[in-house]
Design an enzyme around this catalytic site. Structure first.
Site, PDB file in Angstrom:
ATOM      1  N   HIS B 321       0.777  -1.158  -0.016  1.00  0.00           N
ATOM      2  CA  HIS B 321       0.623  -0.012  -0.004  1.00  0.00           C
ATOM      3  C   HIS B 321       0.335   1.414   0.002  1.00  0.00           C
ATOM      4  CE1 HIS B 321      -1.937  -2.764   2.257  1.00  0.00           C
ATOM      5  NE2 HIS B 321      -3.217  -3.505   1.519  1.00  0.00           N
ATOM      6  N   CYS B 322       2.573   1.212  -0.709  1.00  0.00           N
ATOM      7  CA  CYS B 322       2.725   2.670  -0.657  1.00  0.00           C
ATOM      8  C   CYS B 322       3.053   2.727   0.895  1.00  0.00           C
ATOM      9  CB  CYS B 322       2.318   3.675  -1.597  1.00  0.00           C
ATOM     10  SG  CYS B 322       1.535   3.414  -2.985  1.00  0.00           S
ATOM     11  N   ALA B 323       3.599   2.248   1.450  1.00  0.00           N
ATOM     12  CA  ALA B 323       3.751   2.424   3.274  1.00  0.00           C
ATOM     13  C   ALA B 323       4.494   1.195   3.544  1.00  0.00           C
ATOM     14  CB  ALA B 323       2.923   3.351   3.463  1.00  0.00           C
TER      15      ALA B 323
END
Ligand SMILES: Cc1ncc(COP(=O)(O)O)c(C=O)c1O
Lengths: 76, 371
Positions: B321-323
């Site tokens: 999740h891009c994190a």
């Protein structure tokens, strides 16, 4: 003769337009007349007798203008 | 948006003809709507960008110079993490505040990390992985006391969680149009408190001060170069209108109720691990938005996502999740999680459907493990 209000940015012109529409004050949005120089390309055109009311509304609403100018109705 | 293209197909702010003025009005209305939603005292201070990432880059690069120090948290999206890591390589000092697995930042830890050269605290309002809402008011207070600017990434909260930038004392707030503001992709923006000056990322093409070679020094023009996506902004303005009509508090109440139902339901399924804000012993005290991450024992997140989509019609995002920082913090790096997002249109029936689906998959996984 008309009063032409000019602005630093389109946002300010739109804000005055919005306030005037809300208050039911007759006005036009037009391209800035050649005789005037202004940062933004849109001016508000008013009947001269409305100037004081519009100045008060603009001030109260925090609208930044680059001046109120009196010119012939065609902006000359 | 269709009406906007037909009837307002001019370039806002570039000329005075009718279509151009209609386009400018659309942008103005969207600006006013966003300002009202986030409590900005003046809509002039809302600048539009293509998305939250652009807004975050503008804020971060607009404030920080080599030699300055910035504080962030271990729960950030890479739209904050990467610009900061880049600036770190250019001589900006970077401190990352580590949180526990619930993802909640301790405002005291932020205050203690401040140094004389600290210019900025950049922090997400709510995690896009586990939904934890951060104590931004307390962090804002610490920033104000030390004269440090405070940037909030509201990508996950604008439109579904109350925000009042003036009351909270937030200096910079980035938002995206395509999530809870119910707008189209390719819209977003940045609130900039009056008195805060950012270095623009781009110059030119403002339509104003055409005779000058210098960028205008007033907002919104200073930070909005080039033709805006006014068709998208028509959609954003309409979306924010729907949010204002529904009321953020009401939307939040509904989504929080559904998120808790989902979280509790998932937790009750044998073989499911749910991450994130937890009931603490004194009751539910950690606020959350409608983002729930989980894993199923013995099944890879990507397989869970595929089966949810193909067999149950449930669309979710799996992985990191891009994190990646947030996944390291909650202990799910590099595997990631399955993330379910609730929104304005989600219903109790949707939650029941997902719980049924995950329940069946968990039962299937248990049978598979026994064989
Ligand atoms: C917390 C957070 N920050 C930033 C972003 C980036 O937003 P955008 O896609 O609008 O650039 C997202 C969403 O993708 C997000 O969830």
């Amino acid at each position: 003769m008309h009063v032409f209000v000019v602005f630093p940015s389109t946002h300010e012109a739109m804000r005055l337009d919005h306030l005037l529409t809300q208050a039911g004050i007759e006005h036009d949005l037009i391209p800035v007349p050649r005789a005037l120089s202004a940062s933004c390309g849109v001016a508000v055109r008013l009947k001269p007798e409305l100037e004081e009311r519009v100045r008060a509304l603009a001030e109260g609403g925090g609208v930044r203008t680059e001046g109120f100018h009196r010119l012939g109705s065609e902006g000359r | 948006m269709v009406r906007c293209l037909r009837e307002a197909g001019g370039n806002p702010g570039r000329s005075g003809h009718r279509l151009s003025i209609e386009a400018a009005r659309v942008v103005f209305d969207a600006r006013e709507a966003v300002a009202r939603l986030i409590g900005a005292p003046d809509s002039r201070q809302v600048v539009f960008t293509g998305n939250a990432t652009e807004a975050l880059n503008l804020a971060i690069a607009g404030v920080l110079e080599p030699g300055a120090h910035v504080i962030t948290t271990s729960m950030e999206h890479n739209s904050v993490a990467r610009p900061l890591r880049y600036l770190e390589s250019q001589g900006v000092g970077l401190s990352v505040i580590q949180t526990g697995p619930a993802g909640r930042v301790d405002p005291g830890a932020v205050a203690r990390a401040m140094r004389p050269e600290t210019r900025l605290v950049a922090m997400t309002h709510a995690s896009n992985v586990i939904g934890t809402v951060q104590p931004v008011e307390e962090v804002a207070r610490a920033c104000r006391e030390r004269g440090v600017l405070f940037l909030v990434d509201a990508a996950q909260t604008a439109g579904c969680y109350p925000i009042d930038v003036a009351a909270a004392g937030i200096d910079l707030l980035a938002f995206t149009g395509h999530k809870s503001l119910l707008g189209p992709p390719g819209t977003g923006g940045l609130y900039v408190r009056e008195g805060v000056t950012l270095r623009p990322l781009e110059r030119g093409g403002t339509g104003s001060r055409s005779e000058l070679d210098m960028q205008p020094d007033f907002l919104p023009d200073q930070l909005e170069s080039g033709t805006p996506n006014f068709v998208g902004l028509a959609g954003l303005g309409a979306g924010v209108g729907v949010v204002l009509e529904g009321g953020v508090e009401a939307i939040r109440g509904r989504e929080e109720g559904l998120a808790r139902k989902l979280r509790d339901g998932l937790r009750a399924i044998d073989g499911v691990t749910v991450y994130g804000p937890d009931d603490d012993r004194h009751g539910r005290t950690v606020p959350e938005v409608g983002v729930v991450s989980f894993n199923l024992d013995g099944v890879e997140p990507s397989d869970v996502g595929y089966i949810l989509d193909s067999e149950y019609g449930v669309l979710c995002r799996v992985g990191l999740h891009c994190a990646p920082w947030a996944h390291r913090t909650i202990g799910t790096y590099p595997r990631g999680t399955v993330r379910l997002s609730l929104g304005f249109h989600s219903t109790a029936a949707d939650v029941a459907h997902v719980l049924g689906a995950v329940g069946e998959m968990a039962a299937e996984a248990r049978r598979g493990a026994k064989r």
